[in-house]
Write a protein that holds these residues in place. Structure first.
Motif, PDB file in Angstrom:
ATOM      1  N   PRO A  93       0.831  -1.222   0.000  1.00 43.16           N
ATOM      2  CA  PRO A  93       0.000   0.000   0.000  1.00 43.16           C
ATOM      3  C   PRO A  93       0.857   1.261   0.000  1.00 43.16           C
ATOM      4  CG  PRO A  93      -0.833  -1.588   1.584  1.00 43.16           C
ATOM      5  CD  PRO A  93       0.490  -2.126   1.123  1.00 43.16           C
ATOM      6  N   LEU A  94       1.978   1.242   0.734  1.00 45.36           N
ATOM      7  CA  LEU A  94       2.858   2.405   0.787  1.00 45.36           C
ATOM      8  C   LEU A  94       3.448   2.710  -0.576  1.00 45.36           C
ATOM      9  CD1 LEU A  94       4.479   4.604   2.211  1.00 45.36           C
ATOM     10  CD2 LEU A  94       6.174   2.866   2.809  1.00 45.36           C
ATOM     11  N   TYR A  95       3.944   1.689  -1.258  1.00 42.56           N
ATOM     12  CA  TYR A  95       4.518   1.892  -2.586  1.00 42.56           C
ATOM     13  C   TYR A  95       3.467   2.395  -3.570  1.00 42.56           C
ATOM     14  CZ  TYR A  95       8.917  -0.461  -1.361  1.00 42.56           C
ATOM     15  OH  TYR A  95      10.120  -0.802  -0.817  1.00 42.56           O
ATOM     16  N   ILE A  96       2.274   1.821  -3.498  1.00 43.08           N
ATOM     17  CA  ILE A  96       1.196   2.259  -4.390  1.00 43.08           C
ATOM     18  C   ILE A  96       0.897   3.735  -4.160  1.00 43.08           C
ATOM     19  CG2 ILE A  96      -1.278   2.039  -4.866  1.00 43.08           C
ATOM     20  CD1 ILE A  96      -0.992  -0.964  -4.492  1.00 43.08           C
ATOM     21  N   ASN A  97       0.850   4.141  -2.900  1.00 41.73           N
ATOM     22  CA  ASN A  97       0.584   5.554  -2.588  1.00 41.73           C
ATOM     23  C   ASN A  97       1.678   6.455  -3.142  1.00 41.73           C
ATOM     24  OD1 ASN A  97      -0.859   7.727  -1.064  1.00 41.73           O
ATOM     25  ND2 ASN A  97       1.072   7.779   0.048  1.00 41.73           N
ATOM     26  N   LEU A  98       2.951   6.042  -3.015  1.00 39.66           N
ATOM     27  CA  LEU A  98       4.049   6.835  -3.553  1.00 39.66           C
ATOM     28  C   LEU A  98       3.971   6.939  -5.070  1.00 39.66           C
ATOM     29  CD1 LEU A  98       7.114   5.653  -1.408  1.00 39.66           C
ATOM     30  CD2 LEU A  98       6.004   7.891  -1.341  1.00 39.66           C
ATOM     31  N   ILE A  99       3.628   5.837  -5.713  1.00 43.92           N
ATOM     32  CA  ILE A  99       3.514   5.824  -7.177  1.00 43.92           C
ATOM     33  C   ILE A  99       2.426   6.786  -7.641  1.00 43.92           C
ATOM     34  CG2 ILE A  99       2.844   4.415  -9.163  1.00 43.92           C
ATOM     35  CD1 ILE A  99       4.131   2.015  -7.644  1.00 43.92           C
ATOM     36  N   ILE A 100       1.274   6.695  -7.001  1.00 41.84           N
ATOM     37  CA  ILE A 100       0.132   7.521  -7.400  1.00 41.84           C
ATOM     38  C   ILE A 100       0.383   9.006  -7.132  1.00 41.84           C
ATOM     39  CG2 ILE A 100      -2.286   8.051  -6.868  1.00 41.84           C
ATOM     40  CD1 ILE A 100      -2.674   5.040  -6.333  1.00 41.84           C
ATOM     41  N   SER A 101       1.024   9.298  -6.004  1.00 45.82           N
ATOM     42  CA  SER A 101       1.160  10.703  -5.583  1.00 45.82           C
ATOM     43  C   SER A 101       2.444  11.375  -6.049  1.00 45.82           C
ATOM     44  CB  SER A 101       1.075  10.793  -4.056  1.00 45.82           C
ATOM     45  OG  SER A 101       2.125  10.060  -3.446  1.00 45.82           O
ATOM     46  N   LYS A 102       3.493  10.594  -6.350  1.00 46.63           N
ATOM     47  CA  LYS A 102       4.799  11.204  -6.590  1.00 46.63           C
ATOM     48  C   LYS A 102       5.428  10.901  -7.950  1.00 46.63           C
ATOM     49  CE  LYS A 102       5.246  12.749  -2.237  1.00 46.63           C
ATOM     50  NZ  LYS A 102       5.381  14.180  -1.875  1.00 46.63           N
ATOM     51  N   ILE A 103       4.962   9.878  -8.657  1.00 48.25           N
ATOM     52  CA  ILE A 103       5.675   9.439  -9.855  1.00 48.25           C
ATOM     53  C   ILE A 103       4.751   9.452 -11.073  1.00 48.25           C
ATOM     54  CG2 ILE A 103       7.059   7.593 -10.895  1.00 48.25           C
ATOM     55  CD1 ILE A 103       7.699   6.610  -8.090  1.00 48.25           C
ATOM     56  N   THR A 104       5.236  10.022 -12.150  1.00 43.77           N
ATOM     57  CA  THR A 104       4.454  10.063 -13.383  1.00 43.77           C
ATOM     58  C   THR A 104       5.128   9.310 -14.525  1.00 43.77           C
ATOM     59  OG1 THR A 104       5.507  12.174 -13.986  1.00 43.77           O
ATOM     60  CG2 THR A 104       3.402  12.272 -12.802  1.00 43.77           C
ATOM     61  N   ASP A 105       6.449   9.110 -14.437  1.00 46.26           N
ATOM     62  CA  ASP A 105       7.188   8.469 -15.527  1.00 46.26           C
ATOM     63  C   ASP A 105       7.965   7.263 -15.001  1.00 46.26           C
ATOM     64  OD1 ASP A 105       8.561   7.765 -17.772  1.00 46.26           O
ATOM     65  OD2 ASP A 105       9.835   9.551 -17.839  1.00 46.26           O
ATOM     66  N   PHE A 106       7.616   6.064 -15.483  1.00 44.90           N
ATOM     67  CA  PHE A 106       8.283   4.839 -15.059  1.00 44.90           C
ATOM     68  C   PHE A 106       9.256   4.320 -16.114  1.00 44.90           C
ATOM     69  CE2 PHE A 106       5.980   4.327 -11.239  1.00 44.90           C
ATOM     70  CZ  PHE A 106       6.487   3.227 -10.574  1.00 44.90           C
ATOM     71  N   THR A 107       9.648   5.157 -17.058  1.00 43.52           N
ATOM     72  CA  THR A 107      10.485   4.716 -18.170  1.00 43.52           C
ATOM     73  C   THR A 107      11.757   4.037 -17.698  1.00 43.52           C
ATOM     74  OG1 THR A 107       9.640   6.543 -19.519  1.00 43.52           O
ATOM     75  CG2 THR A 107      11.669   5.455 -20.264  1.00 43.52           C
ATOM     76  N   ASN A 108      12.416   4.601 -16.684  1.00 44.18           N
ATOM     77  CA  ASN A 108      13.698   4.067 -16.221  1.00 44.18           C
ATOM     78  C   ASN A 108      13.577   3.238 -14.944  1.00 44.18           C
ATOM     79  OD1 ASN A 108      15.231   5.363 -18.318  1.00 44.18           O
ATOM     80  ND2 ASN A 108      14.995   7.298 -17.209  1.00 44.18           N
ATOM     81  N   ILE A 109      12.354   2.855 -14.609  1.00 43.65           N
ATOM     82  CA  ILE A 109      12.130   2.043 -13.420  1.00 43.65           C
ATOM     83  C   ILE A 109      11.641   0.664 -13.869  1.00 43.65           C
ATOM     84  CG2 ILE A 109      10.862   1.835 -11.248  1.00 43.65           C
ATOM     85  CD1 ILE A 109      10.564   4.869 -11.224  1.00 43.65           C
ATOM     86  N   LYS A 110      12.534  -0.310 -13.796  1.00 40.85           N
ATOM     87  CA  LYS A 110      12.224  -1.639 -14.320  1.00 40.85           C
ATOM     88  C   LYS A 110      11.856  -2.650 -13.236  1.00 40.85           C
ATOM     89  CE  LYS A 110      13.395  -0.091 -18.366  1.00 40.85           C
ATOM     90  NZ  LYS A 110      12.333   0.299 -19.329  1.00 40.85           N
TER      91      LYS A 110
END
Length: 271
Positions: free
Chosen positions: A96-113
């Protein structure tokens, strides 16, 4: 009265678990107006089974996000929907913590594999704000708290503007003239980066590596176990590293034990 004890995993292998913790439960068991609330990583729960049984402690599990819950979240957030189609993000999307960070802080996952890339991104962009000055402050706060077993650290020695920025960005919690990182996982990632850096700098000289991290004091052992659990078994050359750390004569016996504990507790050990 309520006693709240966080992160019992840090005493899972210590004198405190077998002596002071049972003593606290013993002297309060007859008091109707006293409650003790403790938290612990699921991987270390078995270390406290005897105490849990002896004092009939009621347990609550904070479970991972289920497949059904994730589908409902993905319908609302396109970025989660996109990540859910790749197996490389499966572990991220259980938290849940990671999901919250993704939704609130990250827009581009191009370099996150994968999860390691994600934690690296969180370290540089979310915790340290892409700012070397902020990074230095974060490290000093985390290491001071850990080495001296403090709840908070004084802001007197830090740039007040940087502190304000970190508080505004929800990285730090401030209480008067005292601060600490807002999330424990931020501290975990800070230590993870410390171990990564020292491990890379030692270039196979593990005596030097263990001598360096030992300067942190007693706080370092459990942190080292967590690093081994999260990182060593995910490395491409993990067999060679494990052989060097566990089966060679170079590694001190105490650190061999800490390494083996981390390996056994790692989810990667089942892969």
């Amino acid at each position: 009265f309520v006693f709240f004890i966080d992160s019992l995993e840090f005493i899972a292998d210590s004198y405190t678990k077998n002596n002071l913790l049972p003593y606290l439960f013993e002297i309060t068991k007859g008091a109707k107006n006293v409650q003790i609330i403790v938290s612990c990583l699921a991987t270390d729960y078995n270390a406290f089974l005897k105490i849990t049984s002896q004092y009939q402690i009621q347990t609550y599990d904070v479970v991972e996000v289920s497949a059904g819950e994730l589908i409902r979240i993905a319908k609302k957030y396109p970025i989660i929907q996109k990540l859910n189609t790749s197996s490389g993000y499966a572990q991220l999307l259980k938290s849940p913590l990671y999901i919250n960070l993704i939704i609130s802080k990250i827009t581009d996952f191009t370099n996150i594999k994968n999860e390691n890339d994600f934690r690296e991104y969180v370290w540089e962009n979310i915790i340290c704000l892409n700012d070397s000055g902020a990074k230095a402050i974060i490290k000093k706060i985390v290491f001071s708290r850990a080495k001296d077993f403090l709840l908070h650290v004084s802001i007197d020695d830090f740039d007040s503007t940087k502190i304000a920025e970190l508080v505004s960005a929800d990285v730090l919690l401030r209480k008067g003239s005292l601060v600490r990182l807002k999330l424990d996982v931020f501290e975990d990632i800070c230590f993870e980066r410390y171990f990564d850096d020292e491990f890379n700098k030692c270039r196979g000289d593990y005596i030097k590596f263990f001598a360096t991290i030992s300067t942190m004091g007693r706080c370092i052992y459990r942190r080292y176990q967590i690093w081994v659990s999260n990182k060593i078994l995910s490395k491409d050359n993990r067999d060679a590293i494990i052989n060097s750390l566990v089966f060679s004569d170079i590694t001190p016996d105490g650190w061999k034990k800490e390494t083996m504990i981390g390996l056994v507790r790692s989810r990667f050990s089942r892969e």
